[in-house]
Design an enzyme around this catalytic site. Sequence first.
Site, PDB file in Angstrom:
ATOM      1  N   VAL A  41       0.876  -1.171   0.000  1.00 22.66           N
ATOM      2  CA  VAL A  41       0.000   0.000   0.000  1.00 22.66           C
ATOM      3  C   VAL A  41       0.918   1.227   0.000  1.00 22.66           C
ATOM      4  CG1 VAL A  41      -1.629   1.326   1.414  1.00 22.66           C
ATOM      5  CG2 VAL A  41      -1.945  -1.140   1.146  1.00 22.66           C
ATOM      6  N   GLY A  42       0.570   2.205  -0.780  1.00 28.03           N
ATOM      7  CA  GLY A  42       1.441   3.381  -0.913  1.00 28.03           C
ATOM      8  C   GLY A  42       1.022   4.549  -0.051  1.00 28.03           C
ATOM      9  N   ASP A  43       1.429   5.719  -0.476  1.00 30.42           N
ATOM     10  CA  ASP A  43       1.171   6.948   0.281  1.00 30.42           C
ATOM     11  C   ASP A  43      -0.253   7.466   0.129  1.00 30.42           C
ATOM     12  OD1 ASP A  43       1.851   7.361  -2.463  1.00 30.42           O
ATOM     13  OD2 ASP A  43       1.992   9.511  -2.082  1.00 30.42           O
ATOM     14  N   THR A  60       2.397  12.632  -5.712  1.00 29.55           N
ATOM     15  CA  THR A  60       2.363  11.568  -6.707  1.00 29.55           C
ATOM     16  C   THR A  60       3.811  11.180  -6.986  1.00 29.55           C
ATOM     17  OG1 THR A  60       1.741  10.972  -8.973  1.00 29.55           O
ATOM     18  CG2 THR A  60       2.146  13.304  -8.563  1.00 29.55           C
ATOM     19  N   GLY A  61       3.989   9.940  -7.333  1.00 30.25           N
ATOM     20  CA  GLY A  61       5.351   9.449  -7.533  1.00 30.25           C
ATOM     21  C   GLY A  61       5.614   8.269  -6.617  1.00 30.25           C
ATOM     22  N   GLY A  80       5.644   6.525  -3.703  1.00 30.65           N
ATOM     23  CA  GLY A  80       4.926   6.843  -2.479  1.00 30.65           C
ATOM     24  C   GLY A  80       5.723   6.680  -1.200  1.00 30.65           C
TER      25      GLY A  80
HETATM   26  C1  SD4 Z   1       2.036   5.157  -4.870  1.00 34.75           C
HETATM   27  N1  SD4 Z   1       2.095   7.553  -5.121  1.00 34.75           N
HETATM   28  O1  SD4 Z   1       1.266   4.233  -4.726  1.00 34.75           O
HETATM   29  C2  SD4 Z   1       1.597   6.334  -5.696  1.00 34.75           C
HETATM   30  C3  SD4 Z   1       2.136   6.086  -7.046  1.00 34.75           C
HETATM   31  C4  SD4 Z   1       1.746   6.968  -8.083  1.00 34.75           C
HETATM   32  O2  SD4 Z   1       0.722   6.403 -10.129  1.00 34.75           O
HETATM   33  O3  SD4 Z   1       1.823   8.169  -8.022  1.00 34.75           O
HETATM   34  N2  SD4 Z   1       1.315   6.202  -9.080  1.00 34.75           N
HETATM   35  O4  SD4 Z   1       3.173   5.172  -4.426  1.00 34.75           O
END
Ligand code: SD4
Length: 321
Positions: free
Chosen positions: A212-214, A234-235, A237
């Site tokens: 699970v991300g940010d 975004t990026g 996470g």
């Molecule tokens: C993540 N920040 O799950 C999100 C990734 C993202 O398109 O920006 N994805 O880490």
Amino acid sequence: MKQTRRQFLITGSLALTGAAITKTYPKIKNKVTVKGPVSISTWSHGYEANKVSMKVMQSGKTSLDAVELGIHTAENNPKVTSVGYGGYPDAEGNVTLDASIMNWEGNAGAVGFLQEIKNPISVARLVMEKTPHIMLVGAGALQFALKNGFKKQDILTPKAKEAWERWKKKKETELQKKENHDTVGLLAIDKKGNMSGGVSTSGIAFKTYGRVGDSPIIGAGLFVDNEVGGACSTGWGELAMKSVGSFLTVEKMREGYSPQKACEYVIKRISKEPYFGNKQICFLAMNKEGEFGAFSLYKGFAFAIANEQGNRLLQSDYLIK
Ligand code: SD4
């Protein structure tokens, strides 16, 4: 490493007034009027998200409705391979979705590792509105969604499945690709001056099963404080999680930083981590006055900003040049 605070227009804008707007807009000020609604959203799909979000707020609805419906445009679009329906799966072929939402009262809702539901942002909103909790994950989040009328559906599109199969064969390190981050994040201020924010993602493509991300972590992927402003990321996470980056961005604005300076502060701080490697991370912020900022570690972060005068897609400035 040279930094400037300018952002550059990358598409012609459609003025709501119908007036033609020049294709180059080299000196855009990071300021938009808050007379009337404002919507700011990540990546090129943010342009569509803003269109809907603005319409919703122009009709007198709240920034919370605007965030939810604006984000649906990316969640429902199979061409957006990093959000909702059509999102790339994890390493085992499962599409698992993360989302969060926050309103002007400081209330929040989130879902993590949600499967088979196209619009996780709406489930996150219901978690906020119908439970005493903030986050539901996995099977529990799915059960909650189904109980609340959401329909299960296969959200792995043939295109996403093919990409996953290619990735498996080639063992290509798509995970490392800087451009493979297109979470939709949206911050909106409505006619009453109230701010809400939301983010929705299928996360890093081909991520480890269970990751699970940010995006559903309040403070990491999203934070809104109606007295100050909001931020989202975004990026990669993990970088936003370790820095609690969205919260930190808002706190810097509280201290008096402009949204642009606040985003730059957080990115610079993350860049000092010994292990950020070549991962991209980007922040978008807007304060109560409708002043906005965007900054990323590497080149390539685009975002869209809309107000009564129009909707513009801009390229963010970045740290490592
Ligand atoms: C993540 N920040 O799950 C999100 C990734 C993202 O398109 O920006 N994805 O880490």
